[in-house]
Design a protein around this motif. Sequence first.
Motif, short mmCIF file in Angstrom:
data_model
loop_
_atom_site.label_atom_id
_atom_site.label_comp_id
_atom_site.label_asym_id
_atom_site.label_seq_id
_atom_site.Cartn_x
_atom_site.Cartn_y
_atom_site.Cartn_z
N TRP A 143 0.82 -1.22 0.00
CA TRP A 143 0.00 0.00 0.00
C TRP A 143 0.85 1.26 0.00
CZ3 TRP A 143 -3.12 -2.49 4.50
CH2 TRP A 143 -4.06 -3.38 3.98
N THR A 146 2.36 2.21 -3.27
CA THR A 146 1.41 2.78 -4.24
C THR A 146 0.89 4.15 -3.81
OG1 THR A 146 -0.52 1.70 -3.19
CG2 THR A 146 0.67 0.46 -4.90
N THR A 147 1.33 4.65 -2.67
CA THR A 147 0.82 5.93 -2.16
C THR A 147 0.93 7.07 -3.18
OG1 THR A 147 1.25 5.35 0.15
CG2 THR A 147 1.11 7.69 -0.38
N TRP A 150 -2.04 7.06 -5.57
CA TRP A 150 -3.32 7.52 -5.02
C TRP A 150 -3.30 9.02 -4.79
CZ3 TRP A 150 -6.47 3.99 -6.13
CH2 TRP A 150 -6.10 2.65 -6.06
N PRO A 156 -9.53 8.98 -5.84
CA PRO A 156 -8.83 7.78 -5.36
C PRO A 156 -9.71 6.79 -4.59
CG PRO A 156 -8.23 9.68 -4.04
CD PRO A 156 -9.02 10.20 -5.20
N SER A 160 -10.31 2.94 -5.67
CA SER A 160 -9.84 1.85 -4.80
C SER A 160 -10.99 0.93 -4.40
CB SER A 160 -9.18 2.43 -3.54
OG SER A 160 -10.11 3.14 -2.73
N VAL A 190 -6.67 4.03 1.41
CA VAL A 190 -6.81 5.21 0.56
C VAL A 190 -7.69 6.26 1.24
CG1 VAL A 190 -7.60 6.05 -1.68
CG2 VAL A 190 -6.43 3.85 -1.52
N ARG A 194 -6.97 10.37 2.59
CA ARG A 194 -7.77 11.54 2.24
C ARG A 194 -8.28 12.30 3.46
NH1 ARG A 194 -6.63 13.45 -2.17
NH2 ARG A 194 -8.68 14.46 -2.32
#
Length: 365
Positions: A143, A146-147, A150, A156, A160, A190, A194
Amino acid sequence: MTSLKTPAHREEVAPVSASVPPKPKSSARDPYFDNAKYLAIILVAAGHSWEPLPDSGRIVAAAYAFVYTFHMPVFILISGYLSRSFDLRPDRAWRLVATLVVPYAIFEVAYTLFERVFGDSSFPLSPTDPYWLLWFLPALFIWRLTTPIWQALRWPVPVSLGIAVVGAMGHGIGGDLQLERVLQFLPFYVLGMRLRPHHFELLRNTRVRLAAIPVCAVALLAAYWTEPRMNHAWFFRSSNAQDLGAPFWVGGIMTLALFGCALVLGGCFFAWVPGRRLWITALGAGTLYGYLLHGFVIRGANYLGWYDDLTVLGTPLGRVTVTLAAIAVVTLLCTPPVRRVFRFVVEPPLGWAARRNGTEGTSRA
């Protein structure tokens, strides 16, 4: 509740170990998130202690389903929140290796040896198939890698969530590093990215806290009603719908339904987390230790036959005693003395292996 190498039968939660920035300009830890991590880790320990109980009964099973609806999403959401500023700068990339990959390798070997000594002498060492409670370390590694993606997307969270639906509906995705689970839990990470501090402040007003009480009561009643009617493996997100004996389209419905339930109950959880510094705050900073080490205690108790006494553990008082004992054990494992003893394996000193011009100072990342 079966094979340790088959995560579809257990839902484990690995705690977040990164520092928590309460405000963008502050490097101090926010006691709110350390308190949240401690309260979540005792739910993890309690759930694990219930699994080996003989004839645990419908009430314990309902409590198990209730807890597993939201405690994993809570940890993953906090992980995402703490990873908002993550990038692939060399020092941070090295920190990923030092804090996730190396401890995973160490404990994968340690638990395999533990199983071979006390359980099955032929227990396999398979790094691509994480042992029981170790799955979260490689998941968090993926995760966080892949930040940046996103961070660049316009929508995002919906994207996801769509990936999670595909993970639940798809067949043949493969079990390496429990990819199905990584995909299905992705939206919580994700979403955490946010969120901002004011979102948590909204949950902590008096009205929300009071509303959380009847919401949790209704959820517990729903868990009691659905207990004999629902497969608990849905909560673990480690299998697709067809593997659980359902049509593929059910996977999409369950993903969305469980996402909504987890958000509601997770919101109730966060609403009641204290924001001030308490005695549990220091323990919250060490939940990674409690998580990685408590599995030895739970499995050891099972191998020693402590769960075989039906006259004691088959009673309500016995089940309460097991729960309190699990909470006490994981609390002890989060204390500073235990952390000092086991720091060399949980947070191994790897500064000597880092390039000075690329990864020096990773401890401050």
